[in-house]
Scaffold this motif. Structure first.
Motif, short mmCIF file in Angstrom:
data_model
loop_
_atom_site.label_atom_id
_atom_site.label_comp_id
_atom_site.label_asym_id
_atom_site.label_seq_id
_atom_site.Cartn_x
_atom_site.Cartn_y
_atom_site.Cartn_z
N MET A 1 -76.48 -26.34 16.97
CA MET A 1 -76.30 -25.27 17.91
C MET A 1 -75.00 -25.47 18.70
SD MET A 1 -78.88 -23.99 20.92
CE MET A 1 -78.87 -25.49 21.85
N CYS A 2 -74.75 -26.67 19.17
CA CYS A 2 -73.54 -26.93 19.95
C CYS A 2 -72.28 -26.79 19.11
CB CYS A 2 -73.59 -28.33 20.56
SG CYS A 2 -74.89 -28.50 21.79
N VAL A 3 -72.33 -27.25 17.86
CA VAL A 3 -71.17 -27.15 16.97
C VAL A 3 -70.89 -25.70 16.66
CG1 VAL A 3 -70.29 -27.72 14.68
CG2 VAL A 3 -71.51 -29.45 16.01
N GLU A 4 -71.95 -24.92 16.39
CA GLU A 4 -71.76 -23.50 16.10
C GLU A 4 -71.16 -22.76 17.29
OE1 GLU A 4 -75.22 -21.57 14.58
OE2 GLU A 4 -75.54 -23.10 13.06
N ASP A 5 -71.41 -23.27 18.50
CA ASP A 5 -70.89 -22.64 19.72
C ASP A 5 -69.55 -23.26 20.13
OD1 ASP A 5 -71.00 -20.82 21.82
OD2 ASP A 5 -72.07 -22.21 23.13
N ASP A 6 -68.92 -23.99 19.21
CA ASP A 6 -67.63 -24.65 19.46
C ASP A 6 -67.70 -25.55 20.71
OD1 ASP A 6 -65.01 -25.28 18.74
OD2 ASP A 6 -64.18 -23.68 20.00
N LEU A 7 -68.85 -26.23 20.85
CA LEU A 7 -69.12 -27.18 21.94
C LEU A 7 -69.04 -26.53 23.33
CD1 LEU A 7 -67.26 -30.35 20.62
CD2 LEU A 7 -69.65 -29.70 20.31
N ALA A 8 -69.31 -25.24 23.40
CA ALA A 8 -69.31 -24.55 24.68
C ALA A 8 -70.72 -24.36 25.25
CB ALA A 8 -68.64 -23.17 24.54
N THR A 9 -71.72 -24.85 24.53
CA THR A 9 -73.12 -24.74 24.97
C THR A 9 -73.34 -25.52 26.25
OG1 THR A 9 -73.80 -24.58 22.66
CG2 THR A 9 -75.52 -25.09 24.26
N GLU A 10 -74.07 -24.92 27.18
CA GLU A 10 -74.46 -25.61 28.41
C GLU A 10 -75.97 -25.65 28.48
OE1 GLU A 10 -72.58 -24.45 32.04
OE2 GLU A 10 -70.73 -23.86 31.02
N PHE A 11 -76.50 -26.79 28.96
CA PHE A 11 -77.94 -26.97 29.10
C PHE A 11 -78.29 -27.00 30.58
CE2 PHE A 11 -76.73 -28.73 25.05
CZ PHE A 11 -77.70 -28.23 24.20
#
Length: 163
Positions: A1-11
């Motif tokens: 999920m994070c890779v698909e979001d180009d490491l822009a994912t926030e938790f």
């Protein structure tokens, strides 16, 4: 999920362990526990852990009443100084140095985090401010007034219980 979001994912953790104030108070009741967190600034884009003093005062002292104001200040000031080897710091006593923070407990609040673009190379970090602090005094000089720096730098670096 994070890779698909180009490491822009926030938790985000909604409760952040705040479900039961008495459990946090029980942990803090130990003389061997110092209130606070630190990762040496390793996660400046992901969290703002420096809010714990304000959070402790507002949540555990004012709102929940599970820690006394005196115990909170012991945990936030004296105990860290003691563990750091500073025998003449951390408490207001006659004849010893004291830096003082003056605040209105009823008005204290942690503000939402924001992004500051002030790191080298154009990088950003998260910061989180608070309301309710009137003055921060170091060596008798006001260094912050109503959350704003005054430009005074009267302190000096202390290390290994020496200073």
């Amino acid at each position: 999920m994070c890779v698909e979001d180009d490491l822009a994912t926030e938790f985000f953790a909604d409760s952040q362990g705040r479900d039961q104030a008495q459990y946090t108070a029980e942990v803090l009741d130990s003389i061997h526990v110092v209130a606070g967190v630190s990762d040496g600034g390793a996660h400046v884009k992901f969290l703002t852990a420096g809010t714990y003093p304000t959070d402790m005062l507002t949540w555990l002292v004012r709102d929940e009443g599970v820690i006394t104001l005196e115990d909170a200040h012991f945990k936030l000031s004296y105990l860290p100084a003691h563990f750091g080897g500073f025998r003449d710091r951390g408490a207001i006593k006659e004849g010893v140095p004291a830096d003082i923070v003056v605040y209105d407990l009823d008005k204290l609040e942690v503000l939402p985090s924001e992004v500051a673009e002030d790191l080298p190379g154009g990088e950003w970090r998260r910061i989180q401010k608070a309301n309710g602090y009137r003055w921060t005094m170091v060596n008798g000089e006001i260094t912050f007034e109503d959350g704003e720096p005054t430009g005074a730098f009267p302190g000096r670096l202390l290390r290994n219980g020496i200073g």
